[in-house]
Write an enzyme that holds these catalytic residues in place. Structure first.
Site, PDB file in Angstrom:
ATOM      1  N   LYS A  24       0.694  -1.370   0.442  1.00 33.42           N
ATOM      2  CA  LYS A  24      -0.092  -0.375  -0.153  1.00 33.42           C
ATOM      3  C   LYS A  24       1.089   1.019   0.246  1.00 33.42           C
ATOM      4  CE  LYS A  24       0.417  -2.062   3.076  1.00 33.42           C
ATOM      5  NZ  LYS A  24      -0.136  -3.353   3.757  1.00 33.42           N
ATOM      6  N   GLU A  51      -5.008  -6.553  -4.704  1.00 32.31           N
ATOM      7  CA  GLU A  51      -6.151  -6.371  -3.647  1.00 32.31           C
ATOM      8  C   GLU A  51      -5.608  -6.329  -2.658  1.00 32.31           C
ATOM      9  OE1 GLU A  51     -10.035  -7.004  -4.373  1.00 32.31           O
ATOM     10  OE2 GLU A  51      -9.218  -6.638  -2.084  1.00 32.31           O
ATOM     11  N   VAL A  70      -4.971  -3.659   0.653  1.00 38.90           N
ATOM     12  CA  VAL A  70      -6.169  -2.870   1.437  1.00 38.90           C
ATOM     13  C   VAL A  70      -6.805  -3.956   2.188  1.00 38.90           C
ATOM     14  CG1 VAL A  70      -7.440  -1.133   1.488  1.00 38.90           C
ATOM     15  CG2 VAL A  70      -6.103  -0.681   0.281  1.00 38.90           C
ATOM     16  N   GLY A 129      -5.528  -7.040   3.637  1.00 40.42           N
ATOM     17  CA  GLY A 129      -5.552  -8.032   2.981  1.00 40.42           C
ATOM     18  C   GLY A 129      -6.588  -9.469   2.852  1.00 40.42           C
ATOM     19  N   GLY A 176       3.878  -9.968  18.942  1.00 37.18           N
ATOM     20  CA  GLY A 176       3.934 -10.137  17.302  1.00 37.18           C
ATOM     21  C   GLY A 176       3.141  -8.834  17.018  1.00 37.18           C
ATOM     22  N   GLU A 225       4.508  -3.521  15.387  1.00 40.13           N
ATOM     23  CA  GLU A 225       6.157  -3.939  14.994  1.00 40.13           C
ATOM     24  C   GLU A 225       6.969  -3.514  15.933  1.00 40.13           C
ATOM     25  OE1 GLU A 225       7.240  -4.449  12.348  1.00 40.13           O
ATOM     26  OE2 GLU A 225       5.034  -4.922  11.631  1.00 40.13           O
ATOM     27  N   ASP A 254       0.093   4.012   8.157  1.00 40.00           N
ATOM     28  CA  ASP A 254      -1.121   2.155   6.939  1.00 40.00           C
ATOM     29  C   ASP A 254      -2.006   3.062   6.887  1.00 40.00           C
ATOM     30  OD1 ASP A 254      -0.620  -0.478   6.502  1.00 40.00           O
ATOM     31  OD2 ASP A 254      -2.318  -0.184   7.947  1.00 40.00           O
ATOM     32  N   LYS A 292      -3.594   3.313   2.950  1.00 33.81           N
ATOM     33  CA  LYS A 292      -4.984   2.371   2.363  1.00 33.81           C
ATOM     34  C   LYS A 292      -6.202   3.366   1.832  1.00 33.81           C
ATOM     35  CE  LYS A 292      -3.545  -1.662   5.169  1.00 33.81           C
ATOM     36  NZ  LYS A 292      -3.640  -2.266   7.044  1.00 33.81           N
ATOM     37  N   GLY A 309      -1.581 -10.510   7.681  1.00 28.91           N
ATOM     38  CA  GLY A 309      -0.932 -11.745   8.325  1.00 28.91           C
ATOM     39  C   GLY A 309      -1.212 -12.860   6.742  1.00 28.91           C
TER      40      GLY A 309
HETATM   41  N1  HSE Z   1       0.167  -3.463  10.014  1.00 29.87           N
HETATM   42  C1  HSE Z   1      -1.283  -4.079   9.274  1.00 29.87           C
HETATM   43  C2  HSE Z   1      -2.350  -3.873   9.992  1.00 29.87           C
HETATM   44  C3  HSE Z   1      -1.441  -4.624   8.105  1.00 29.87           C
HETATM   45  O1  HSE Z   1      -2.459  -3.612  11.156  1.00 29.87           O
HETATM   46  O2  HSE Z   1      -3.357  -3.675   9.975  1.00 29.87           O
HETATM   47  C4  HSE Z   1      -0.731  -4.167   6.600  1.00 29.87           C
HETATM   48  O3  HSE Z   1      -1.240  -3.333   6.073  1.00 29.87           O
END
Ligand code: HSE
Length: 434
Positions: free
Chosen positions: A118, A142, A145, A147, A200, A203, A214, A218, A315
């Site tokens: 993205k 696809e 945005v 997953g 985990g 980050e 992020d 998107k 994921g």
């Molecule tokens: N780090 C993003 C989230 C996933 O937490 O949704 C990848 O865009």
């Protein structure tokens, strides 16, 4: 026999489409795993087969989440980008560069590009789409945005017959996980973040997620597609969740509101608003019940009405699900579709109207309430409800929570800026979407 198995047999001897990967972290391994474990079934069902021929990696010797034959690995970008044997390039390196220029180079070489990135796509949209157009190469995104959630295909395809007026979503899983736990446990932001990092789910450097970058990338992509105008990421207003306190979450609950990091895009009177910020939604709104790391996008179209798309936005396998689906679409396409986005510049709204939740610290003495409401009134802001909370502190101040009627953002800010902190000052202002 069913048509698919017949077609599957027909294709048993067909040549496979040759694929190159850019990157081989968790998502790349997820795609490889999905193709290795489910590729025969895809061939049988869809009549298209794939062979991964080269994988660009930074380190040839790193251990990976899935056993990848070392003969496929290369650290030379040209082995993928300029390799005439490769038909389709899948990009999951992440980051802006070199991912964006690698995608452009692959498109210029006539290769179809499928990406989950993205950031690169939102920040280099014009250049990447132009390269695809000029070289008649496919561009599929696809996975960039939400997953596994098929929101891009829905907007570009299934909802094509609609004038979309709004797209609102929870499009970042990490922040939704943090806000869900804050709401359920009354916990502080920093404590939940530390826990999410340990698990985990966030980050080590959480900035991209918690500051809303992020989600802004998107939303730039979603709003561009929904409104058929390029909405550059610089035009997306952005606020993260780092300043959210358990008190705000709790006060919202008392008003029947749930706090989310919402991405909101609307088109009103020819103007587009695109914004990412903490937002209260009524508990009865479908987005209020999207919890943990799940994503959801709520769309309003003039013909379809209201719809919600829900699922896993991150994921390795959910993302691989979208990437491999794009690979199949690209392989089956008779002609690659490009985004239907007009060249005309978009007109961004400079102000927008919504309900505001305002938590103030105010002196508990006669006349203060009338000063506050007078300040709002002078800016044309109408109060819908107000509560006073808790005991006076040592300085004689209490907490006052206001909900406004729909009011202009600038008017609310002006009213608050004019207040005298010796009497009252805003500690938080959170927008409410209904
Ligand atoms: N780090 C993003 C989230 C996933 O937490 O949704 C990848 O865009």
């Amino acid at each position: 026999t069913c048509k698919h198995s017949f077609e599957g047999r027909m294709h048993e001897s067909m040549e496979k489409i040759v694929v190159g990967f850019l990157g081989c972290g968790n998502i790349g391994c997820g795609v490889y795993k999905l193709l290795e474990t489910y590729g025969a079934q895809i061939e049988e069902n869809e009549g298209v087969g794939f062979e991964v021929r080269k994988i660009l990696v930074r380190s040839l010797n790193k251990s990976r989440a899935w056993a990848i034959p070392s003969t496929l690995l290369t650290d030379r970008p040209e082995d993928v980008l300029d390799n005439p044997e490769i038909d389709m390039v899948m990009e999951f390196m992440g980051g802006e560069q070199p991912a964006a220029s690698y995608m452009v180079r692959a498109l210029e070489n006539g290769k179809c590009v499928i990406t989950a990135n993205k950031m690169a796509l939102a920040t280099h949209w014009t250049q990447i789409v132009r390269a695809a157009r000029e070289h008649a190469a496919g561009l599929y995104y696809e996975a960039s945005v939400c997953g596994a959630v098929p929101i891009i295909r829905a907007i570009n395809g299934s909802l094509q017959a609609n004038r979309i007026s709004s797209v609102m979503g929870i499009i970042n899983g990490t922040t939704n996980y943090i806000l869900t736990r804050m709401a359920n446990e009354g916990a502080a932001y920093a404590d939940v973040l530390a826990d999410a990092q340990r698990l985990g789910l966030a980050e080590p450097d959480p900035t991209a997620d918690v500051e809303g970058y992020d989600a802004a990338y998107k939303l730039s992509i979603l709003s561009t597609l929904a409104f058929h105008r390029h909405v550059p990421v610089e035009n997306v207003y952005r606020e993260g969740i780092t300043g959210i306190t358990p008190l705000d979450v709790q006060c919202g609950k008392e008003f029947g509101l749930t706090l989310k990091l919402l991405a909101v895009a609307k088109e009103e009177d020819g103007e587009i608003q695109a914004r990412v910020h903490p937002t209260f939604v009524p508990n009865s709104h479908p987005l209020a019940n999207v919890n943990d790391a799940f994503n959801a996008v709520f769309v309003k179209g003039h013909a379809c009405g209201e719809m919600m798309f829900y699922g896993r936005g991150a994921g390795d396998l959910p993302t691989a699900s979208a990437l491999v689906s794009d690979l199949i679409c690209a392989a089956k396409a008779k002609r690659h579709e490009l985004p239907a986005v007009s060249e005309a510049p978009c007109r961004m709204a400079e102000d927008w109207r919504c309900v505001h939740f305002v938590r103030m610290r105010a002196k508990d003495e006669p006349g203060v309430l009338s000063l506050i409401t007078g300040g709002f009134a002078a800016e044309g802001v109408s109060i819908a409800s107000m509560v006073q909370k808790g005991e006076r502190d040592e300085a004689g101040f209490v907490q006052l929570i206001f909900l406004t009627h729909r009011a202009g953002e600038h008017a609310v800010r002006r009213a608050l800026a004019k207040m005298d902190p010796a009497q009252a000052s805003a500690e938080s202002v959170i927008r409410v979407e209904e």
